[in-house]
Design an enzyme around this catalytic site. Sequence first.
Site, PDB file in Angstrom:
ATOM      1  N   CYS A 123       0.732  -1.295  -0.189  1.00 47.87           N
ATOM      2  CA  CYS A 123      -0.052   0.004   0.070  1.00 47.87           C
ATOM      3  C   CYS A 123       0.736   1.184  -0.043  1.00 47.87           C
ATOM      4  O   CYS A 123       1.602   1.475   0.931  1.00 47.87           O
ATOM      5  CB  CYS A 123      -1.020   0.042   1.239  1.00 47.87           C
ATOM      6  SG  CYS A 123      -1.799   1.376   1.444  1.00 47.87           S
ATOM      7  N   CYS A 126      -0.224   3.686   2.745  1.00 54.45           N
ATOM      8  CA  CYS A 126       0.457   3.179   4.230  1.00 54.45           C
ATOM      9  C   CYS A 126       1.929   3.709   4.308  1.00 54.45           C
ATOM     10  O   CYS A 126       2.454   4.034   5.381  1.00 54.45           O
ATOM     11  CB  CYS A 126       0.213   1.868   4.261  1.00 54.45           C
ATOM     12  SG  CYS A 126      -1.350   1.182   4.165  1.00 54.45           S
TER      13      CYS A 126
END
Length: 232
Positions: A123, A126
């Site tokens: 991600c 993230c």
Amino acid sequence: MGDVIRFSCNSLTFCSSIVTAFSSSLNSFQPILPPNQRLRKGVVSVSDASSVMDSSSSVDFRPRKQLASFKVHATVTETEQPKWWERNAGPNMIDIHSTQEFLNALSGAGDRLVIVEFYGTWCASCRALFPKLCRTAEEHPEILFLKVNFDENKPMCKSLNVKVLPYFHFYRGADGQLESFSCSLAKFQKIKDAIVLHSTARCSIGPPRGVGDLNLESLSAPKEKQTESTAT
């Protein structure tokens, strides 16, 4: 007085043959010259012959010693750097690898505020948010930060309705789950506001609550036992 013998070259062919014979005799004599002095092949003139003989007088006929060569191998040790999701801000940031570890961390936190981050190694959002989360953990050592890898804990994440990454849960003592939301780097102020809201002093009554609908037995039971129960 003795007789003087004169020698004359009546023809160019005869003189050239004498020079050629003289040059061939010089070529047969090949002393060991230094590397910067080499004999030139071909027809040698009389002037060249004198220079060669002068240089040959200083020639060193001693055998050259072969120098030993050494190879040096430099070994560079590279220390493997941890992945971005493996870096922790300190003792108040813990990696969660199973449902049991998650429940143990919540029960052991007592009345502390617990912030759970659900992330994925793939991600990009993230990864962009993670350095700022680490700085926040350093600024708030009284808060416990738990990191849950979505790919390693898919059954638990689905039971907690984690569908978007990065996702955050806030827990505190007997109050249980306080808040849950998705957050990106651009909306990180949302996390700061939640910390201010839930960090106020309070008196908790009773032990820490669980995590809602999360069933530890159903998630921790081996697949074989689950299949047996469904078969019966």
